[in-house]
Design an enzyme around this catalytic site. Structure first.
Site, mmCIF file in Angstrom:
data_model
loop_
_atom_site.group_PDB
_atom_site.id
_atom_site.type_symbol
_atom_site.label_atom_id
_atom_site.label_comp_id
_atom_site.label_asym_id
_atom_site.label_seq_id
_atom_site.Cartn_x
_atom_site.Cartn_y
_atom_site.Cartn_z
ATOM 1 N N HIS A 174 40.988 6.178 20.137
ATOM 2 C CA HIS A 174 40.116 7.244 19.845
ATOM 3 C C HIS A 174 39.847 8.326 19.248
ATOM 4 C CE1 HIS A 174 37.370 9.540 21.747
ATOM 5 N NE2 HIS A 174 36.607 8.735 23.221
ATOM 6 N N CYS A 196 33.982 6.238 18.684
ATOM 7 C CA CYS A 196 33.779 7.794 19.278
ATOM 8 C C CYS A 196 32.542 8.106 18.261
ATOM 9 C CB CYS A 196 34.423 7.986 20.646
ATOM 10 S SG CYS A 196 33.461 9.940 20.962
ATOM 11 N N HIS A 220 31.591 3.965 21.709
ATOM 12 C CA HIS A 220 31.556 5.124 22.313
ATOM 13 C C HIS A 220 30.044 5.605 22.329
ATOM 14 C CE1 HIS A 220 35.046 6.324 24.995
ATOM 15 N NE2 HIS A 220 35.124 4.830 24.815
ATOM 16 N N ASP A 265 27.996 7.349 27.021
ATOM 17 C CA ASP A 265 29.345 8.446 27.755
ATOM 18 C C ASP A 265 28.326 9.672 27.673
ATOM 19 O OD1 ASP A 265 32.033 9.765 27.934
ATOM 20 O OD2 ASP A 265 32.713 9.784 25.974
ATOM 21 N N HIS A 266 29.135 10.763 28.206
ATOM 22 C CA HIS A 266 28.534 11.835 28.548
ATOM 23 C C HIS A 266 27.385 12.291 28.721
ATOM 24 C CE1 HIS A 266 32.536 13.478 26.163
ATOM 25 N NE2 HIS A 266 33.072 12.864 27.619
ATOM 26 N N TYR A 277 30.608 12.388 33.437
ATOM 27 C CA TYR A 277 30.631 10.915 33.686
ATOM 28 C C TYR A 277 28.976 10.459 34.967
ATOM 29 C CZ TYR A 277 33.696 9.502 30.512
ATOM 30 O OH TYR A 277 34.199 9.402 29.689
HETATM 31 C C1 DNO Z 1 35.742 11.225 27.256
HETATM 32 C C2 DNO Z 1 37.175 10.221 26.700
HETATM 33 C C3 DNO Z 1 38.356 10.743 26.311
HETATM 34 C C4 DNO Z 1 38.949 8.935 26.508
HETATM 35 C C5 DNO Z 1 40.681 8.929 25.553
HETATM 36 C C6 DNO Z 1 40.774 7.741 25.247
HETATM 37 O O1 DNO Z 1 35.031 11.148 28.557
HETATM 38 O O2 DNO Z 1 36.022 9.858 26.312
HETATM 39 O O3 DNO Z 1 39.013 11.012 27.253
HETATM 40 O O4 DNO Z 1 39.350 8.046 26.884
HETATM 41 O O5 DNO Z 1 40.896 9.691 24.851
HETATM 42 O O6 DNO Z 1 41.923 7.647 25.107
#
Ligand code: DNO
Length: 387
Positions: free
Chosen positions: A240, A278, A305, A346-347, A363
């Site tokens: 990531h 991501c 992501h 995500d987010h 989340y």
């Molecule tokens: C945050 C996530 C990160 C991710 C880690 C993977 O929302 O995208 O915490 O899970 O960095 O190791």
């Protein structure tokens, strides 16, 4: 892309049955109860897998199999911890779970100062306020020479904040930066720690003398050690990117930009050594051209992501809509080049009562459901486009 969802296990208030109803195909999860560094046994892995499959879904991605700090800074016990990691990978491989997300960020995973920053429409989002972050660094953490890491404009913001900061305000910053955003991602600090700031200082001290080159060397050491297991079980590792993509709190960060990505891929040139694209983390650095990076690294991406940020002129950043044209471009790239790659949103914002549910930061249910609907719409549209 495969539509996946980060789910935090049987105690998650969002159930697998709910996820089936909204078009989720695959689950992203981890064995959150097992402490970092311990082996994930085949029994435990199979129990989770069976639970997911009983609901008509599949376990598509592990996020994360955490890399212990000692592996990152090169501690004395790192070889034993790498052996444990390999054993967990073997057990995942035996169970047929073949995509593993991890990160190589020292101490702090992702960083935000605000978890419920109000939007004009009544929803709220995550937010990174550079002035508040610098305040935390200089006045709460009290890191030596911290002020040297910020420009004059940011330092002026810190001075202004100092005039109005309250003990509650400081507690909120500590909670947001090192507790609430970290605990649930298998971080180092949990809600039960009585003195999170001191614990955090002790963790930072482990990295004294570790610069970016040393951290890179330790990452290559780790990857080279686990690659034989990844080849044997066809496991795709996907790191990531660092969030935000730059050094913070005096810690080096090594997955921040085009050159960094090139460097770790070239250091261990095995297709099982790949990237979690991501878009959100990379976009928190104004230096990154997200659509161009997606095109460049699609072939080494094993997990996507879907989210994206806007960086403001003062260095703050916040999440943008999932219909942002840059994200549309990224989705198009992966739909065309990597049709089956797992993707999760995500987010997304807190909305329509999410804020009362106590979900992990970033989340939400309604916000992510809407975002998944948006990204699904983009994917469907891409299929109608002529190339
Ligand atoms: C945050 C996530 C990160 C991710 C880690 C993977 O929302 O995208 O915490 O899970 O960095 O190791």
């Amino acid at each position: 892309m495969e539509k996946t969802w980060r789910w935090f296990g049987p105690n998650d208030k969002i159930t697998l049955e709910m996820l089936r109803q909204i078009g989720v195909e695959g689950i992203v999860t981890a064995l959150h109860r097992i402490p970092n560094g311990e082996v994930w046994s085949l029994d435990e892995v199979n129990r989770m897998k069976d639970f997911i499959e009983a609901a008509g879904l599949r376990w598509s991605v592990v996020e994360s199999l955490p890399v212990s700090e000692s592996i990152k800074y090169g501690g004395e016990d790192r070889d034993q911890l790498i052996e444990n990691y390999k054993e967990s990978l073997r057990n995942l491989g035996k169970a047929g779970v073949r995509t593993v997300c991890y990160n190589f960020m020292p101490v702090l995973d992702w960083a935000r100062t605000d978890l419920e920053y109000p939007n004009p429409d009544g929803t709220s989002n995550l937010y990174f306020n550079l002035g508040e972050f610098a305040y935390f660094d200089i006045h709460i953490l009290g890191r030596k020479d911290a002020a040297r890491d910020y420009d004059e404009v940011t330092l002026a913001r810190v001075d202004e904040l100092r005039k109005v900061m309250t003990p509650e305000g400081e507690k909120r910053l500590v909670d947001n930066i090192i507790v609430k955003t970290q605990g649930f991602v298998n971080g180092n600090i949990s809600e039960n720690d009585l003195d999170p700031v001191q614990k955090f200082r002790d963790l930072l001290a482990l990295y004294d003398g570790i610069d970016a080159d040393k951290l890179r060397e330790n990452m290559a050491y780790f990857l080279n050690a686990i690659m034989p297991v990844c080849r044997e079980y066809d496991i795709n590792m996907c790191v990531h990117p660092d969030d935000p993509p730059r050094p913070i709190l005096g810690l080096p960060r090594i997955v921040t930009c085009d050159a960094d990505i090139r460097a770790f891929l070239d250091a261990v040139p095995d297709p099982h050594n790949g990237l979690t694209f991501c878009a959100g983390s990379l976009s928190a650095g104004a230096h990154n051209d997200i659509p161009a990076l997606a095109r460049k690294y699609a072939s080494r991406t094993h997990f996507v992501h879907a989210r994206i940020c806007n960086v403001l002129p003062n260095g703050d950043f916040k999440e943008s809509t999932h219909l942002d044209p840059r994200l549309i471009d990224v989705v198009r790239t992966f739909e065309r080049e990597r049709p089956g790659v797992p993707m999760r949103v995500d987010h997304a914002p807190l909305m329509l009562g999410d804020e009362k549910m106590g979900y992990n930061a970033g989340y939400s249910f309604h916000g992510r459901m809407l975002a998944l609907g948006m990204v699904s719409g983009i994917m469907a549209t891409v299929h109608t486009e002529k190339i």
